[in-house]
Design a protein around this motif. Structure first.
Motif, PDB file in Angstrom:
ATOM      1  N   ALA A  98       0.831  -1.196   0.000  1.00 48.06           N
ATOM      2  CA  ALA A  98       0.000   0.000   0.000  1.00 48.06           C
ATOM      3  C   ALA A  98       0.869   1.250   0.000  1.00 48.06           C
ATOM      4  O   ALA A  98       1.994   1.257   0.471  1.00 48.06           O
ATOM      5  CB  ALA A  98      -0.910  -0.009   1.220  1.00 48.06           C
ATOM      6  N   LEU A  99       0.316   2.323  -0.544  1.00 53.86           N
ATOM      7  CA  LEU A  99       1.007   3.598  -0.565  1.00 53.86           C
ATOM      8  C   LEU A  99       0.988   4.243   0.812  1.00 53.86           C
ATOM      9  O   LEU A  99       0.023   4.099   1.560  1.00 53.86           O
ATOM     10  CB  LEU A  99       0.318   4.543  -1.538  1.00 53.86           C
TER      11      LEU A  99
ATOM     12  N   LYS B  31      -7.285  -4.440  -6.219  1.00 51.42           N
ATOM     13  CA  LYS B  31      -6.983  -3.802  -4.942  1.00 51.42           C
ATOM     14  C   LYS B  31      -7.983  -2.688  -4.643  1.00 51.42           C
ATOM     15  O   LYS B  31      -8.329  -1.880  -5.512  1.00 51.42           O
ATOM     16  CB  LYS B  31      -5.561  -3.235  -4.935  1.00 51.42           C
ATOM     17  N   TYR B  33      -9.226   0.074  -1.238  1.00 51.02           N
ATOM     18  CA  TYR B  33      -8.722   0.690  -0.017  1.00 51.02           C
ATOM     19  C   TYR B  33      -9.818   1.551   0.621  1.00 51.02           C
ATOM     20  O   TYR B  33     -10.682   2.087  -0.071  1.00 51.02           O
ATOM     21  CB  TYR B  33      -7.541   1.623  -0.328  1.00 51.02           C
ATOM     22  N   TYR B  35      -9.751   4.932   3.205  1.00 51.78           N
ATOM     23  CA  TYR B  35      -8.975   5.927   3.915  1.00 51.78           C
ATOM     24  C   TYR B  35      -9.926   6.768   4.769  1.00 51.78           C
ATOM     25  O   TYR B  35     -11.074   7.002   4.403  1.00 51.78           O
ATOM     26  CB  TYR B  35      -8.255   6.873   2.948  1.00 51.78           C
ATOM     27  N   LEU B  45      -4.803   5.296   5.979  1.00 57.71           N
ATOM     28  CA  LEU B  45      -5.279   4.019   5.459  1.00 57.71           C
ATOM     29  C   LEU B  45      -5.832   3.192   6.609  1.00 57.71           C
ATOM     30  O   LEU B  45      -5.130   2.927   7.586  1.00 57.71           O
ATOM     31  CB  LEU B  45      -4.133   3.271   4.779  1.00 57.71           C
ATOM     32  N   TYR B  48      -7.503  -2.366   3.570  1.00 60.21           N
ATOM     33  CA  TYR B  48      -7.289  -2.589   2.147  1.00 60.21           C
ATOM     34  C   TYR B  48      -7.502  -4.058   1.819  1.00 60.21           C
ATOM     35  O   TYR B  48      -7.579  -4.909   2.728  1.00 60.21           O
ATOM     36  CB  TYR B  48      -5.918  -2.100   1.680  1.00 60.21           C
TER      37      TYR B  48
END
Lengths: 111, 115
Positions: A98-99, B31, B33, B35, B45, B48
């Protein structure tokens, strides 16, 4: 853990002035991305840098990735009011992870 | 324009309520995610997923849970909302490659207020 630091947190400029935001990582990055978030909006991808020393340009925006792949910068030449927003850098240090986003630099421009 | 959707866009609820924030993408991305972002602040984050039946916790501890039963759908659930959960929740998706992180596409966000 990996940290991505971004400075300055805020920057106000007069329209026409230049602007630069800097991003520094505590570890070597595999790549770095830059995003722009307009007030009230969501982050929008600007660019990705992968190679050591890479420089990419998008009109008035110049993106640079450091030789050691631990820092990056975004430079805007002759800012316009449409440049207003928060600019985030985001890096990853392993393939597929992940970033990690920096805290962002919020740019305001007065005409 | 990225095809990633979030509903509701705005939600005001009372403490103790159970809520589910929806996120769907039509790009076939593996993928996804979640946030959390307070106004003008950094993105944190919280969850995920690498694909169907895969979920991972992110860097910020969260009392929320997620599921990934279908590729296109990644809902986030709060079993008992509290005022401290008041924030903007952003969903994002990206392709999954072995060569490193790639562009993330963000949804418009859900602004949650818990009274």
């Amino acid at each position: 853990g990996q940290q991505v630091m971004q400075i300055p947190q805020y920057q106000h400029v007069q329209e026409g002035e230049d602007f630069t935001t800097y991003c520094n990582s505590s570890t070597t990055l595999s790549n770095i991305q830059w995003y722009k978030q307009r007030p009230g909006g969501h982050p929008v991808f600007l660019i990705q840098l992968v190679k050591s020393g890479e420089v990419k340009k998008q009109k008035r925006l110049t993106f640079q990735f450091g030789e050691a792949k631990k820092n990056s910068s975004l430079h805007i030449t002759a800012t316009q009011t449409t440049d207003v927003g928060t600019y985030f850098c985001a890096g990853s240090n392993q393939a597929g992870t992940a970033l990690i986003f920096g805290k962002g630099t919020t740019l305001s421009v007065s005409s | 324009e990225a095809d990633i959707y979030q509903t509701p866009r705005y939600l005001v609820i009372g403490t103790g309520k159970k809520i589910t924030l929806e996120c769907s993408q039509t790009m076939g991305h593996d993928k996804m995610y979640w946030y959390q972002q307070d106004p003008g602040m950094e993105l944190h984050l919280i969850h995920y997923s690498y694909g169907v039946n895969s979920t991972e916790k992110g860097d910020l501890s969260s009392e929320s849970t997620v599921s990934r039963i279908r590729t296109e759908h990644f809902p986030l659930t709060l079993e008992s909302a509290r005022p401290s959960h008041t924030s903007q929740y952003l969903c994002a998706s990206s392709e999954y490659t072995l060569s490193g992180a790639v562009e993330q596409f963000f949804g418009p966000g859900t602004r949650l207020t818990v009274l």
